[in-house]
Design a protein around this motif. Structure first.
Motif: not given
Length: 197
Positions: A173-174, A169-171, A149, A152
């Motif tokens: 994509s943010e 990591h899929r996160e 996080q 991101i």
């Protein structure tokens, strides 16, 4: 060279590196060839470079050894899943910093193959700022085991970002405006994980 069982990035703490130190007094450089000066500037700008990243011929390896012998650049050796001789611009900053600096060096070298001019600037809290075709990009390095996080949040705080990662990591994509580069690949990914067109 990697061990047979190794599939980890050479820039990963999962390689279980032991660090071998070589003392260095760090002297000012004298007369250097343009190639040598370029190596010194690269190492100072990125924080570290592995011999294997910057020396492609036996002659270049000899020149690097001369820079170390003259104490213009320091050296540590990382031994684990890979064996890396690493150039440093100053005192050893710790393994995590060295590994992140090697990631940045890899990115700069990839970009210099594609673009005529890539400038590197310090840009805390980012790893660096790169100017590519007169456009700024803020660089972040994420290593496995670190929270995703904060990366991101920082990436979304920049106009453009490049995130260097061991694993997607899929996160990610943010991330709104950025690219992702995996350690073991030379192609960029969009934040959603698809290859850049």
């Amino acid at each position: 060279m990697p061990s047979a069982a190794s599939s980890a990035s050479p820039f990963s703490a999962r390689c279980n590196y032991q660090v071998i130190f070589y003392p260095c007094a760090y002297r000012e450089e004298g007369l250097l060839s343009p190639w040598e000066q370029g190596i010194v500037e690269l190492v100072r700008a990125t924080g570290a470079a592995a011999y294997s990243q910057v020396a492609k011929t036996p002659r270049e390896k000899k020149k690097i050894k001369s820079l170390v012998r003259a104490e213009i650049l320091g050296r540590v050796r990382l031994e684990g899943a890979y064996k890396l001789n690493v150039l440093l611009p100053g005192p050893y900053p710790g393994l995590e910093e060295v590994l992140k600096s090697l990631c940045l060096t890899r990115l700069v070298l990839i970009l210099r193959e594609r673009f005529a001019r890539v400038e590197i600037y310090p840009s805390p809290p980012y790893r660096a700022a790169l100017i590519i075709n007169e456009k700024p990009y803020h660089v972040l390095v994420h290593r496995e085991g670190e929270p995703v996080q904060p990366v991101i949040v920082l990436a979304n705080g920049a106009e453009r970002s490049i995130v260097l990662v061991e694993k997607y990591h899929r996160e990610f994509s943010e991330i709104k405006k950025g690219r992702i580069l995996l350690d073991l690949e030379d192609r960029f990914l969009l934040p959603d994980g698809t290859p850049e067109p």
